[in-house]
Design an enzyme around this catalytic site. Structure first.
Site, PDB file in Angstrom:
ATOM      1  N   ASP A 182       0.825  -1.206   0.000  1.00 11.64           N
ATOM      2  CA  ASP A 182       0.000   0.000   0.000  1.00 11.64           C
ATOM      3  C   ASP A 182       0.865   1.265   0.000  1.00 11.64           C
ATOM      4  O   ASP A 182       1.897   1.334   0.675  1.00 11.64           O
ATOM      5  CB  ASP A 182      -0.861  -0.028   1.269  1.00 11.64           C
ATOM      6  CG  ASP A 182      -1.907   1.064   1.321  1.00 11.64           C
ATOM      7  OD1 ASP A 182      -2.799   1.052   0.462  1.00 11.64           O
ATOM      8  OD2 ASP A 182      -1.829   1.922   2.229  1.00 11.64           O
ATOM      9  N   GLU A 241       1.455  -0.481  -4.952  1.00 11.81           N
ATOM     10  CA  GLU A 241       0.498   0.568  -5.310  1.00 11.81           C
ATOM     11  C   GLU A 241       1.263   1.866  -5.554  1.00 11.81           C
ATOM     12  O   GLU A 241       1.830   2.439  -4.625  1.00 11.81           O
ATOM     13  CB  GLU A 241      -0.523   0.792  -4.193  1.00 11.81           C
ATOM     14  CG  GLU A 241      -1.602   1.770  -4.638  1.00 11.81           C
ATOM     15  CD  GLU A 241      -2.294   2.495  -3.493  1.00 11.81           C
ATOM     16  OE1 GLU A 241      -3.445   2.885  -3.696  1.00 11.81           O
ATOM     17  OE2 GLU A 241      -1.689   2.698  -2.419  1.00 11.81           O
TER      18      GLU A 241
HETATM   19  C1  NOJ Z   1      -4.617   2.907  -0.758  1.00 12.83           C
HETATM   20  C2  NOJ Z   1      -5.732   1.973  -0.463  1.00 12.83           C
HETATM   21  O1  NOJ Z   1      -6.089   1.258  -1.617  1.00 12.83           O
HETATM   22  C3  NOJ Z   1      -6.869   2.822   0.066  1.00 12.83           C
HETATM   23  O2  NOJ Z   1      -8.073   2.096   0.146  1.00 12.83           O
HETATM   24  C4  NOJ Z   1      -6.450   3.384   1.381  1.00 12.83           C
HETATM   25  O3  NOJ Z   1      -7.444   4.275   1.856  1.00 12.83           O
HETATM   26  C5  NOJ Z   1      -5.122   4.145   1.277  1.00 12.83           C
HETATM   27  N1  NOJ Z   1      -4.150   3.484   0.464  1.00 12.83           N
HETATM   28  C6  NOJ Z   1      -4.513   4.369   2.651  1.00 12.83           C
HETATM   29  O4  NOJ Z   1      -4.034   3.158   3.166  1.00 12.83           O
END
Ligand code: NOJ
Length: 469
Positions: A182, A241
């Site tokens: 993440d 991500e």
């Molecule tokens: C990306 C995640 O996909 C999202 O759902 C989340 O709110 C943020 N990162 C913070 O962790």
């Protein structure tokens, strides 16, 4: 070829996939029970968004214990059973790893001040979900890139690194096959805490975008952490991500074996649904890939509106054909395979993401829970039980794509039609309009979105075809 180069990934939002105990919230046993469906769909791996103990301010992305399962989702024994069943079915299991922040209720936040960023003065940084990125406590401020309930961890502290890398080892020992990391690009911040400059191109929509996050995201040093995390993950899969322009995104492949194998490529989500724009994106991305870097594509996730709402229900099958015939690993979002659309509901999520997180529609009655679902269902005319054409198309494409290989080459991009070759033997033609169009390439129709023999020398309205050439 590795499994993840050959295969595809299916994102499951655990709260919304299948409830097994009637409390209206999905859980691990529910997921396990539905794995045969996932297997039959034809994907190779499931990615579970966070299932760890959490007060759920950001639905699991605010963690209080990285090595415990949230009781709403089940127990570690349920998790072990899920992994065992998945492996029995030859499905890999990817977990979400959330290194940038914890919950403010994590014991570390009270006991280990040095694990977080505290300052006497805030700078001008904005939080992704709005407002200042700094929260005041007494005379001090702590940094939260996301919600104030999600204080950022200080990865410059070696003890934070050690503790957080141990988290990876814990799940690796339990048999997981990889991680989706993440908020990778935000993991380190400017040591001098300089203000971010204004964004001259701000569209006035999201406050976060009013500044260019040059000092709070995508610092060069982040690559060292990418390498360190990958070093711990080893040969298992690391998906990262990274919301960044193509040229910045590809840096996350790192040097051989020291980067993410798949830095998520989200650009199809934001590119206009026009052949010229899509062709340009694919070519630019392919050209930017480093040697040995394997491409990947995403059409939707739990943070963005659903693809069928974005491009329209009629185009959802064309979108599926694109996703599953481009070169590289596709990631599917649960429910897109039956054509689920955004449900206009705003009950819980602070960032307005409830619409794309509604329960999976298994049957004409819903079939997600015996109780009251935590979010309402969408149109239950769209369900798995009826085996809709789009679901049959997804299955057919997932099977067919295993035989499609070779480089991407644009054949035609104009008049609403995108056509491309894959290697020597396959071509794909997509009509992105609701009007018939000439088919710009000749060949034997292997599959059409209309699930019949094709429209001859024309593409019908909203039709995509895969051809042997
Ligand atoms: C990306 C995640 O996909 C999202 O759902 C989340 O709110 C943020 N990162 C913070 O962790």
């Amino acid at each position: 070829m590795t499994w993840w180069e050959r295969g595809s990934i299916y994102e499951i939002y655990p709260r919304s996939f299948q409830d097994s105990d009637g409390d209206g919230v999905g859980d691990l046993r529910g997921i396990t029970a539905r794995l045969p469906y996932v297997r039959r769909l034809g994907v190779d791996a499931i990615w579970l968004t966070p299932i760890y103990e959490s007060p759920q301010a950001d639905f699991g992305y605010d963690i209080t214990d990285h090595t415990a399962i949230d009781p709403r989702y089940g127990t570690l024994a349920d998790f072990d059973a899920l992994v065992a069943r998945a492996h029995e079915l030859d499905l890999k299991v990817l977990l979400d790893y959330v290194p940038n922040h914890t919950s403010h209720e994590h014991p570390w936040f009270a006991e280990r001040r040095d694990f977080y960023y505290w300052r006497d003065e805030p700078n001008n940084w904005r939080a992704v979900f709005g407002g200042s990125a700094w929260e005041r406590v007494g005379d001090e401020y702590y940094l939260h890139t996301y919600l104030r309930e999600q204080p950022d961890l200080n990865w410059r502290n070696p003890e934070v690194r050690a503790a957080m890398l141990d988290v990876l080892r814990f799940w690796i020992d339990r048999g997981v096959d990889g991680f989706r990391v993440d908020a990778m690009r935000q993991l380190l911040k400017d040591p001098e805490w300089r203000d971010n400059p204004p964004n001259p191109d701000w569209d006035g929509v999201k406050e976060y975008d009013s500044l260019l996050p040059v000092h709070s995201a995508d610092l060069d040093e982040v690559q060292e952490l990418v390498a360190e995390i990958r070093g711990t993950i080893g040969d298992r899969l690391m998906v990262a991500e990274v919301y960044a322009p193509v040229e910045r995104l590809v840096r996350y492949y790192g040097e051989r074996g020291r980067g993410a194998q798949l830095p998520f490529n989200f650009h199809l989500i934001t590119t206009p649904w026009e052949p010229e724009a899509i062709a340009e994106l694919v070519e630019r991305y392919e050209a930017a890939l480093p040697e040995g870097g394997w491409p990947n594509w995403v059409l939707g996730n739990h943070d963005r509106g659903r693809v069928a709402s974005r491009v329209g229900v009629a185009q959802a099958r064309v979108a599926a054909t694109l996703l599953l015939t481009l070169r590289g690993t596709p990631t599917l979002y649960y429910g897109d395979e039956i054509g689920m659309t955004d449900v206009p509901v705003h009950r819980f999520d602070p960032d307005g993401r409830d619409p794309e997180r509604t329960p999976m529609q298994w049957t004409r009655d819903g079939g997600f829970t015996t109780g009251e679902p935590w979010l309402p269902y969408g149109d239950l005319g769209v369900n798995v039980e009826d085996d809709p054409p789009i679901l049959r198309l997804y299955r057919a494409l997932l099977a067919l794509r295993r035989g499609i290989e070779g480089p991407y080459r644009t054949l035609h991009a104009g008049d609403g039609v995108l056509a491309y070759a894959r290697g020597e033997h396959h071509a794909v033609a997509l009509n992105l309009t609701g009007e018939p169009r000439p088919l710009p390439v000749r060949g034997e129709v292997l599959l059409t979105t209309h699930l019949d023999g094709g429209g001859g020398d024309r593409l019908r309205a909203d039709e995509g075809v895969v051809l042997r050439i």
